[in-house]
Design a protein around this motif. Structure first.
Motif, short mmCIF file in Angstrom:
data_model
loop_
_atom_site.label_atom_id
_atom_site.label_comp_id
_atom_site.label_asym_id
_atom_site.label_seq_id
_atom_site.Cartn_x
_atom_site.Cartn_y
_atom_site.Cartn_z
N ALA A 127 23.97 -27.96 -21.53
CA ALA A 127 24.05 -26.84 -22.85
C ALA A 127 22.57 -26.11 -22.88
O ALA A 127 22.58 -24.88 -22.74
N ARG A 128 21.55 -26.82 -22.71
CA ARG A 128 20.24 -26.47 -22.75
C ARG A 128 19.91 -25.43 -21.52
O ARG A 128 19.37 -24.40 -21.62
N ALA A 129 20.31 -25.77 -20.37
CA ALA A 129 20.09 -25.08 -19.20
C ALA A 129 21.10 -23.88 -18.99
O ALA A 129 20.53 -22.78 -18.77
N LEU A 130 22.16 -24.12 -19.60
CA LEU A 130 23.23 -22.87 -19.74
C LEU A 130 22.71 -21.78 -20.66
O LEU A 130 22.67 -20.67 -20.23
N LEU A 131 22.42 -22.15 -21.68
CA LEU A 131 21.70 -21.37 -22.61
C LEU A 131 20.49 -20.54 -22.42
O LEU A 131 20.31 -19.46 -22.59
N ALA A 132 19.80 -21.61 -21.66
CA ALA A 132 18.30 -20.68 -21.17
C ALA A 132 18.69 -19.64 -20.19
O ALA A 132 18.15 -18.66 -20.16
N ARG A 180 29.64 -24.42 -10.11
CA ARG A 180 28.55 -23.81 -10.21
C ARG A 180 27.31 -24.56 -10.78
O ARG A 180 27.55 -25.20 -11.80
N MET A 181 26.10 -24.39 -10.07
CA MET A 181 25.18 -25.28 -10.30
C MET A 181 24.25 -24.92 -11.53
O MET A 181 23.56 -23.97 -11.60
N VAL A 182 24.46 -25.64 -12.84
CA VAL A 182 23.81 -25.35 -14.27
C VAL A 182 22.87 -26.30 -14.23
O VAL A 182 23.21 -27.39 -14.53
N GLY A 183 21.67 -25.92 -14.16
CA GLY A 183 20.48 -26.89 -14.52
C GLY A 183 19.98 -27.88 -13.36
O GLY A 183 19.29 -28.65 -13.42
N GLY A 184 20.60 -27.81 -12.32
CA GLY A 184 20.35 -28.46 -11.14
C GLY A 184 21.29 -29.82 -10.93
O GLY A 184 21.92 -30.05 -11.68
#
Length: 282
Positions: A127-132, A180-184
């Motif tokens: 969630a944090r990586a996506l929102l960033a 899809r690579m979200v956040g690594g």
């Protein structure tokens, strides 16, 4: 956990129906109570919070004498004035999300088509990586505000664990969400494991990349099915290009319900969907 925005709308719709059943126009009711027609209209549309005194008088004018019915409606007045649990973070809420969370809180179930892992199933890291990524071009979103947005997203997942009437969730998840690579890599692996674990209690169907292109699958959407079906109605939310749109007309809702069933049919079965997630965990 209630949704005050939805309750306020429910109250307004109920009062309008009672007025119409009594054969009264806005002007007649306003004259009887010595208020403006605009005030009655704002209450009926949910644009103004109703006061207990006003609603009690309206019920009397409309001839509602049954004590249980009056108590139910007056109870909605109190619920509509309450602040949702997310109110302390309202200054960072994106437009219309207040209504969305209220719909989640008042729904019996929700049907989702998602090109990304939906908020209700996201891990904190995902969630944090996506929102960033989503707010990278918004200058005023700092680390603190980003953390608060994540807290809201995690708080919404409590609807799945309600002691009474937990929110039922059915998801058509586009296969691209798994790729899809979200956040690594580590964030994605954690998210895939969490998704695998929840698939025993949440209905998730993976829509493969080989499925045909459908116009309803070009944007994510959610169909909220209400708990109180006699007073609330199903609502569709569509998210496109960072904007939220809401459809409430019966014909629109039926169209999206049909679209969701079609996407569900074109998706992998339960076992195949679970296998697709597991294959990417490694």
């Amino acid at each position: 956990m209630s949704g005050p925005v939805v309750v306020r709308r429910r109250l307004g719709v109920t009062l309008r129906r009672l007025r119409e059943a009594a054969g009264l126009r806005l002007e007649q009711v306003a004259a009887e109570l010595e208020v403006s027609p605009a005030k009655i209209s704002r209450i009926e549309t949910g644009h103004s919070a109703a006061k207990t005194w006003d609603v009690r008088n309206l019920l009397t004018v409309y001839g509602v004498e049954d004590p249980d019915r009056r108590e139910q409606i007056l109870g909605w007045v109190e619920e509509s004035k309450a602040f949702g649990w997310w109110h302390p973070h309202s200054d960072v809420l994106p437009m219309n999300l207040d209504y969305y969370i209220s719909l989640e809180a008042e729904a019996a179930s929700v049907s989702l088509y998602a090109p990304l892992v939906p908020a209700l199933l996201q891990t904190r890291s995902y969630a944090r990586a996506l929102l960033a990524d989503l707010f990278v071009d918004v200058d005023h979103i700092g680390e603190g505000d980003l953390d608060r947005l994540v807290d809201i997203r995690m708080g919404r997942q409590a609807a799945l664990r309600r002691a009474e009437n937990p929110l039922g969730v059915s998801v058509v998840l586009d296969e691209v969400a798994l790729l899809r690579m979200v956040g690594g890599p580590e964030v994605m692996r954690e998210q895939l494991i969490a998704l695998q674990d929840v698939m025993g209690s949440v209905e998730v169907r993976v829509r493969p990349l080989t499925a045909p292109v459908r116009r309803f699958a070009l944007s994510s959407f959610a169909i909220f099915h209400p708990r109180l079906t006699t007073v609330d109605h199903a609502v569709v939310n569509i998210e496109a290009a960072g904007r939220d749109y809401y459809l409430e007309e019966a014909a629109d809702v039926l169209e999206y319900q049909g679209a969701f069933r079609a996407l569900w049919t074109e998706s992998l079965g339960a076992d195949e969907s679970l296998a697709a997630v597991r294959s990417l965990i490694g």
